[in-house]
Each structure stands twice: as C-alpha cells, then as structure tokens.
Design a protein around this motif. Structure first.
Motif, short mmCIF file in Angstrom:
data_model
loop_
_atom_site.label_atom_id
_atom_site.label_comp_id
_atom_site.label_asym_id
_atom_site.label_seq_id
_atom_site.Cartn_x
_atom_site.Cartn_y
_atom_site.Cartn_z
N ASP A 329 0.78 -1.28 -0.01
CA ASP A 329 0.00 0.25 -0.12
C ASP A 329 0.80 1.24 0.04
O ASP A 329 1.60 1.35 0.92
N ASN A 353 -3.36 -1.02 -2.33
CA ASN A 353 -3.96 0.39 -2.38
C ASN A 353 -3.11 1.24 -2.87
O ASN A 353 -1.93 1.39 -2.33
N SER A 378 -8.15 0.04 -3.00
CA SER A 378 -8.68 1.10 -3.25
C SER A 378 -7.64 1.98 -3.83
O SER A 378 -6.41 1.90 -3.89
#
Length: 471
Positions: A329, A353, A378
């Motif tokens: 991430d 993400n 995301s």
C-alpha cells in the motif's frame, strides 16, 4: 242583489279576513326566509371556519414533512452531540407554520444509545417531526420515520460532489450503493442532459435543469428554478425553495411538487402527487467543499493506516514507480506541480491500495487500463486543498478520458479545481467524484461506493428512510 243585507255584510267580512290572512302569511314567509338566511349564514361561517382549519392542518402536515426532510439533511453535515440539540424551524406560509423534531438513536443491535456519547456512532434513529400552523398553532400533525444511518467522513457522502457547478451528459448512469443513495450535490447550478439516470437524490444550491429523457429515482431539491424537459421521470418529490418548477414535454413526476413561486405543466407533463405553488421553503442543507489537506499530520494518518509514502519532485519518476508498482500500500506524493500523464494504450497494474497525491494535473487518454492485480484495492487520485488561501487552478485538474477503465478498484477522485470524465467506461467503475467543478460527458456508469479516506473525520450521517407514518 245590490251588495246590501246579510250576504253583502258577509262578503265584506270575509274580504277583510282575507286581507288579514295575507298579512299573516306574508309575515310567516318573512320569518321562514329570515330563519333560513340565518341558518345559511351560520352554515357558511361553519364551513369557512372548517375550511380554514383544514388548510391549517394541510400546512401543519407540510411543516412536519419539511421538518423531517430538514433534519435528515441536517444529519448529513452534523455529528457528535450536535445531533442532540433541539431542532426547530419556521415555514414561510399563510398562516405561519413551524416544525419541531426529536430523535431516539439505536445501535446495530437495536438497543437505544445515548445521543452524542463519545465514541458511539448510532446505526439508526426514530425521528418524530411535529408541524403546527395558525396564530395559536392550534392545528398540528406529527410524522414519524425510522432512518438508517451511515457515517460520512469529511463531508464525503455523495456519489458526485461539485462545489461550483456540475454538468452531466450523454447516458451517465449513477448506481446507488444501498438502494437509492447515489446522491449528486452541487453548491452551484446543475445541468443534466441526454438520458442521465440517477439512483439517488439530486441537490442544487442554484438551479437545476434536466432534459432529454433520463430518470431520478429519489428527490430533486434546489434553491433556484427547476426545469424538467423532454421526457425525464422523477420517482420522488421535486422542490424549489425560492423559485419556480417548470415541467415541459411529457415530464412525469410521481411524487409531490412544491415551488417557491409558480408550477407550470406543458405538453402532456404530469404530476401524480400534490402540487403546492407559491410556498417558499428551506433550501437544501449547505455542504461546503471538503478540504482534504496534505501536511505532516495527514501523512501520519496515512502511515497509521499502513501506507508507505513515496515522495517525488517530478512526474517522470513518480510515473515510473506507479507503472512498476510493487506489492503493498503506497502514497505517491508529487510536489511541486507537474503533469502526470498516461497516453494511448497504457496499462497500470496496481498490486495494493494506491493513492496519488499531487499538486499538479493528472490525465489519462486513449484507452488507459488501470487494473487491480492480486485482489480488490482502493485507488485514490487527490489534488490537496491548499493549506493557505484559495485554490489556484492553473494546475491541479484531473481528466480521465477516452475509455479509461478501472478494474477491481474502488476509486476516489478529489480536486478543488476541475474533474473531467469523457468518453469513459460504459461498463462502470466504483467510487466517488469530488471536485470544485465536475464535468461528465459521453457514456459512463458510476457505481457509488462510499470510500473512507485516511485522516478524514466523521462529519455526518447519510440517512436511508425505512418508513414514514403519521401518528
């Protein structure tokens, strides 16, 4: 016989008696007419009084509805103990009407919770709104509604938010996350054309113009004039707080229509519900543009959520990292401003993400494919709000165009400047759009997904109404 004698005397007496009877009959008729007149006047006064009271009851119901609408929308930008404060208002009507709203809150198990208790976010609320009308407020009616509550962080509770104005066109479809919650909001004017469909509410602090087919599955609420033209269908209510509502060319509203001034129907337009012209009301609750900043505290919040921050001073290096992103991430922070661009037939594989936080422009063109690899992730594209002063939009604009596709991603896009989507993915992508100005053209499907942004604070609740009843 010369009229003398017994028979002449009898005729004279009978004639005198007839004259007396005529007087009596006349007096009796006058008495009956007078009595009927008095009864008619009394009945008219009673009917007038009853009609006036019925009008007060109608206004009281409208006030109760306004109170419920206003409180539900008040929750969108309010949290903490403020949701416990007395909530009242006055409606500009003749005679004057008012509303008073109370609420009882519940957790996910259905147990009551203390309103405003620290660290306790309610899951639902039973809202009671009482409207009253008349000089002594002698007519009152009460509506009760159970609403489900979903947290909104940093005011980010809409599928599409535009601060200065919004233009939506050419077969845009907004699909709600849970039912009809794919809302659109603007602090400016709203224009929708060419078969735009929205599974949610449409709110405009300015005017709202919707034309050329399309549908709104919930309500339209604007401060200014509302114009619906050429076959749009509204399944909820339509309300202009201070101006007119104009329905043209086979427009169909299944709910009620309320206008601050006039309501006009032309060319087979239809309203199934109640029409209330010349009835000014409250404007939609104002929601300011969320200010997503970037500073050391915000950076720490992202890091606390498991992100590694990579900082770049040029877009070429940042793009190279994104194009070859490792598993994990990451926040790619780009400063100062530069232009981050992907051209024809680009592919970006995201293995975790990813947040792109840049002071400059971001642009994709000509079939850019952005794919999640190894899971669903995301994807954030953020131009931060300036830490001082107002946005200067010579840069900081985000443009996704020409069949940019996002696969396996929930995408959050934010810029205090302009967000453009054109020639985009008709197959649909999931997320939210927030911009100073938002323009969407030429075939796109947005599946609303509320996305939590690290460092964003709870600012309100999105409300889904389960039922409304009069008590």
């Amino acid at each position: 016989m010369n009229g003398t004698g017994f028979f002449g005397s009898l005729r004279r007496r009978l004639s005198g008696d007839e004259r007396g009877m005529a007087l009596i009959v006349t007096m009796l008729v006058l008495m009956v007419v007078t009595a009927l007149s008095i009864a008619t006047v009394q009945l008219a006064l009673h009917n007038t009084s009853q009609s006036a009271f019925d009008k007060k009851r109608d206004l009281a119901l409208q006030a109760a509805e306004s109170g419920l609408d206003s409180y539900v929308n008040f929750l969108r930008s309010t949290s903490g103990s403020a949701i416990c404060d007395p909530f009242t208002g006055t409606i500009q009507s003749k005679p004057a009407s008012t509303f008073s709203v109370t609420a009882q809150f519940y957790d996910a198990t259905g147990a009551t919770v203390t309103c405003g208790a620290p660290g306790v976010d309610p899951d639902s609320a039973l809202v009671s709104s009482t409207g009253a009308s008349g000089a002594t407020q002698n007519a009152s009616r009460t509506l009760e509604s159970l609403v489900n509550l979903k947290e909104i962080y940093a005011g980010l509770g809409q599928a599409i938010f535009s601060n200065d104005g919004i233009t939506l066109a050419n077969r845009l479809t907004v699909v709600g996350d849970v039912g009809n919650d794919g809302d659109i909001y603007t602090n400016g004017n709203l224009t929708m054309s060419n078969n735009v469909s929205v599974q949610g509410n449409v709110y405009s602090q300015g005017s709202a113009t919707i034309s050329n087919s399309g549908s709104i599955n919930a309500d339209i609420w604007a401060t200014g004039a509302i114009i619906l033209n050429n076959n749009p269908v509204v399944y909820g209510n339509v309300k202009s707080a201070s101006s007119s509502v104009d329905l043209q060319n086979s427009t169909h509203v299944l709910g009620n229509v309320r206008a601050g001034t006039s309501i006009t129907l032309a060319n087979n337009s239809q309203i199934d519900g109640i029409q209330t012209p010349n009835s000014p009301s409250e404007p939609p609750p104002s929601v300011p543009l969320p200010q997503l900043l970037w500073n050391s505290g915000v950076q720490q919040s992202w890091q606390d959520n498991g992100y590694t921050v990579q900082t770049y001073s040029d877009c070429a290096s940042a793009k190279s990292f994104i194009d070859n992103m490792p598993v994990g991430d990451f926040v790619v922070r780009i400063t100062p401003a530069c232009s981050l661009t992907w051209a024809n037939n680009s592919t970006i594989n995201i293995r975790g993400n990813l947040a792109i936080v840049t002071d400059g422009d971001v642009e994709t063109t000509n079939q850019t494919n952005i794919n999640a690899v190894g899971g669903e992730f995301s994807f954030f594209v953020i131009v931060p709000y300036p830490s001082a002063g107002s946005p200067v939009c010579t840069s900081g604009n985000i443009t996704f165009s020409n069949n940019t596709s996002l696969t396996g991603l929930e995408t959050f896009v934010y810029s205090p400047c302009t967000v453009n989507y054109g020639n985009n993915n008709a197959g649909g992508w999931n997320g939210q759009l927030v911009g100073g100005v938002v323009n969407i053209t030429n075939q796109m499907q947005l599946n609303y997904r509320p996305i939590s942004v690290p460092s964003a604070t709870l600012t309100g609740f999105k409300s889904g109404i389960s039922f409304i009843r009069e008590t």
